[in-house]
Design a protein around this motif. Structure first.
Motif, PDB file in Angstrom:
ATOM      1  N   ARG A  29      48.084  14.099  62.252  1.00  0.00           N
ATOM      2  CA  ARG A  29      47.451  13.021  63.021  1.00  0.00           C
ATOM      3  C   ARG A  29      48.462  12.007  63.551  1.00  0.00           C
ATOM      4  NH1 ARG A  29      42.575  10.543  59.863  1.00  0.00           N
ATOM      5  NH2 ARG A  29      43.937  10.741  58.077  1.00  0.00           N
ATOM      6  N   LEU A  62      45.262   8.381  47.464  1.00  0.00           N
ATOM      7  CA  LEU A  62      45.599   9.128  48.679  1.00  0.00           C
ATOM      8  C   LEU A  62      46.585   8.312  49.518  1.00  0.00           C
ATOM      9  CD1 LEU A  62      42.235  10.713  49.881  1.00  0.00           C
ATOM     10  CD2 LEU A  62      43.761  11.421  48.034  1.00  0.00           C
ATOM     11  N   ASP A  95      45.616   6.039  52.631  1.00  0.00           N
ATOM     12  CA  ASP A  95      44.796   4.841  52.462  1.00  0.00           C
ATOM     13  C   ASP A  95      45.623   3.743  51.801  1.00  0.00           C
ATOM     14  OD1 ASP A  95      41.911   5.796  53.179  1.00  0.00           O
ATOM     15  OD2 ASP A  95      42.737   7.376  51.925  1.00  0.00           O
ATOM     16  N   ARG A 102      33.438  10.821  58.950  1.00  0.00           N
ATOM     17  CA  ARG A 102      34.871  11.064  58.714  1.00  0.00           C
ATOM     18  C   ARG A 102      35.211  11.053  57.215  1.00  0.00           C
ATOM     19  NH1 ARG A 102      35.984   6.871  62.756  1.00  0.00           N
ATOM     20  NH2 ARG A 102      37.083   5.665  61.193  1.00  0.00           N
ATOM     21  N   SER A 153      33.525  11.075  52.768  1.00  0.00           N
ATOM     22  CA  SER A 153      32.457  11.563  51.906  1.00  0.00           C
ATOM     23  C   SER A 153      31.413  10.480  51.825  1.00  0.00           C
ATOM     24  CB  SER A 153      32.979  11.782  50.485  1.00  0.00           C
ATOM     25  OG  SER A 153      33.768  12.919  50.422  1.00  0.00           O
ATOM     26  N   GLU A 185      30.848  15.841  51.567  1.00  0.00           N
ATOM     27  CA  GLU A 185      32.058  15.667  52.382  1.00  0.00           C
ATOM     28  C   GLU A 185      31.701  15.794  53.864  1.00  0.00           C
ATOM     29  OE1 GLU A 185      35.287  15.151  51.181  1.00  0.00           O
ATOM     30  OE2 GLU A 185      36.213  15.257  53.156  1.00  0.00           O
ATOM     31  N   ILE A 217      33.640   7.308  50.246  1.00  0.00           N
ATOM     32  CA  ILE A 217      34.777   7.340  49.305  1.00  0.00           C
ATOM     33  C   ILE A 217      36.033   7.026  50.115  1.00  0.00           C
ATOM     34  CG2 ILE A 217      36.156   8.746  47.734  1.00  0.00           C
ATOM     35  CD1 ILE A 217      33.738  10.448  47.149  1.00  0.00           C
ATOM     36  N   LEU A 218      36.810   6.049  49.638  1.00  0.00           N
ATOM     37  CA  LEU A 218      37.979   5.620  50.411  1.00  0.00           C
ATOM     38  C   LEU A 218      39.291   5.718  49.623  1.00  0.00           C
ATOM     39  CD1 LEU A 218      36.436   2.528  52.279  1.00  0.00           C
ATOM     40  CD2 LEU A 218      36.847   4.824  53.177  1.00  0.00           C
ATOM     41  N   GLY A 219      39.715   6.919  49.344  1.00  0.00           N
ATOM     42  CA  GLY A 219      41.109   7.131  48.920  1.00  0.00           C
ATOM     43  C   GLY A 219      41.530   6.749  47.521  1.00  0.00           C
ATOM     44  N   TYR A 251      40.470   7.168  43.240  1.00  0.00           N
ATOM     45  CA  TYR A 251      39.610   7.850  42.273  1.00  0.00           C
ATOM     46  C   TYR A 251      40.185   7.669  40.869  1.00  0.00           C
ATOM     47  CZ  TYR A 251      39.088  10.778  46.570  1.00  0.00           C
ATOM     48  OH  TYR A 251      38.937  11.228  47.865  1.00  0.00           O
ATOM     49  N   GLN A 255      37.628  21.410  48.635  1.00  0.00           N
ATOM     50  CA  GLN A 255      37.393  19.970  48.727  1.00  0.00           C
ATOM     51  C   GLN A 255      37.192  19.353  47.342  1.00  0.00           C
ATOM     52  OE1 GLN A 255      37.713  18.202  51.366  1.00  0.00           O
ATOM     53  NE2 GLN A 255      37.669  19.727  53.010  1.00  0.00           N
ATOM     54  N   THR A 269      35.721  16.624  46.854  1.00  0.00           N
ATOM     55  CA  THR A 269      34.350  16.105  46.843  1.00  0.00           C
ATOM     56  C   THR A 269      33.368  17.159  46.329  1.00  0.00           C
ATOM     57  OG1 THR A 269      34.861  14.654  48.677  1.00  0.00           O
ATOM     58  CG2 THR A 269      32.528  15.118  48.321  1.00  0.00           C
TER      59      THR A 269
HETATM   60  C1  G1P Z   1      39.714  12.550  52.473  1.00  0.00           C
HETATM   61  C2  G1P Z   1      38.584  12.994  51.539  1.00  0.00           C
HETATM   62  C3  G1P Z   1      37.294  12.250  51.873  1.00  0.00           C
HETATM   63  C4  G1P Z   1      37.535  10.748  51.822  1.00  0.00           C
HETATM   64  C5  G1P Z   1      38.686  10.395  52.784  1.00  0.00           C
HETATM   65  C6  G1P Z   1      39.060   8.916  52.766  1.00  0.00           C
HETATM   66  O1  G1P Z   1      39.407  12.991  53.783  1.00  0.00           O
HETATM   67  O2  G1P Z   1      38.404  14.393  51.636  1.00  0.00           O
HETATM   68  O3  G1P Z   1      36.286  12.601  50.953  1.00  0.00           O
HETATM   69  O4  G1P Z   1      36.354  10.053  52.162  1.00  0.00           O
HETATM   70  O5  G1P Z   1      39.872  11.143  52.457  1.00  0.00           O
HETATM   71  O6  G1P Z   1      39.708   8.571  51.626  1.00  0.00           O
HETATM   72  P1  G1P Z   1      40.540  13.164  54.940  1.00  0.00           P
HETATM   73  O7  G1P Z   1      40.908  11.763  55.366  1.00  0.00           O
HETATM   74  O8  G1P Z   1      41.681  13.883  54.322  1.00  0.00           O
HETATM   75  O9  G1P Z   1      39.855  13.928  56.030  1.00  0.00           O
END
Ligand code: G1P
Length: 286
Positions: free
Chosen positions: A16, A129, A132, A168, A170, A189, A202-204, A206, A228, A230
């Protein structure tokens, strides 16, 4: 439950942010004066995490090098009295105990987390992640750890997003437990407007428990043909108590250009070396 370990999946191809990420790992792109991944590691360390596993791939060795000592550079900085730079360079290497495992094949987030099972053993663990980036008074992962420890259960970080944006992420089906803390009863997801469970995404961030691994092992490829996380968590939340924390803080999606620029501007406005200058500069532009 006490969370001392964290896993950072960083094996994505970074498609991206092309062309920059053709050869530079997206986690190594500079956000003001530090690479993106350093913010993630600092958040984990601030929340009391001691050991961090980064799930990488063969194109990410710049990241391992960054968290290592660099004797030649350090000697040069010391000899020329650049103490602040020397301190900054050393600090990155001394932030935490960092371990690495390669994903070998990009089969999805669930598969990347599954690669961490030996490192995790039978302990709970945090997942952060790399795309994020959070700006918060209290580390976001620390807010999740507090909920996970209180309820002795996994916890995902959530915030409501705009209805048109939920596809975009979950989406979560939630039941309130207390202020900002929910029980999760279902999740999916990349939902469509018809299948979304709510606008809580869900934002990155856990906190997971080791019972995710046997489920991940059985999880079939889902959205995008990838394994996934999720889908595995969804199964788990049907059989065990599972929580979500509506965290306080601002989240930036640094995996896309505009999110990356938002984070860059906000962090640069707060940085002592650039804040005042950038404010004046922006005035001349607008
Ligand atoms: C990933 C996860 C998704 C989550 C998102 C944001 O998606 O698979 O569940 O909501 O990160 O943290 P991606 O951004 O890799 O498409």
């Amino acid at each position: 439950m006490r969370v001392k370990k964290a896993v950072i999946p960083a094996a994505g191809l970074g498609t991206r942010m092309l062309p920059a990420t053709k050869t530079v790992p997206k986690e190594m792109l500079p956000l003001v004066d530090k690479p993106v991944i350093q913010y993630i590691i600092e958040e984990a360390v601030e929340a009391g995490i001691e050991d961090i596993l980064i799930v990488t791939n063969r194109a990410k060795s710049a990241m391992d090098d960054y968290f290592d000592y660099h004797p030649e550079l350090e000697r040069k900085l010391a000899a020329s009295g650049r103490d602040a730079d020397l301190e900054a360079v050393r600090r990155a290497a001394d932030l935490a105990n960092i371990f690495y495992v390669r994903q070998k094949e990009t089969l999805g987030l669930g598969h990347a987390i599954w690669r961490a099972r030996r490192f995790v053993g039978d302990e709970p663990f945090a997942v952060l992640l790399g795309d994020d980036i959070m700006k918060a008074d209290r580390p976001v992962i620390g807010q999740l750890i507090a909920a996970a420890e209180k309820y002795d259960a996994p916890c995902v970080g959530t915030q409501p997003v705009a209805p048109e944006a939920i596809s975009r992420y979950s989406s979560l089906k939630l039941e309130p437990l207390e202020d900002r803390i929910f029980r999760v009863t279902d999740m999916n997801e990349k939902p469509t407007p018809e299948t979304k469970l709510s606008d809580y995404a869900i934002l990155g961030r856990y906190v997971l428990t080791p019972d995710i691994f046997p489920v991940l092992e059985q999880t079939k490829p889902g959205y995008g043909g990838e394994i996934q996380l999720t889908d595995a968590m969804r199964e788990l939340c049907h059989t065990r108590f599972f929580t979500a924390a509506h965290f306080e803080g601002r989240r930036y999606d640094t995996g896309n250009l505009c999110g990356f620029l938002e984070a860059t501007i906000d962090f640069a406005l707060e940085h002592p070396a650039s804040g005042d200058w950038l404010r004046e500069f922006l005035k001349t532009k607008l």
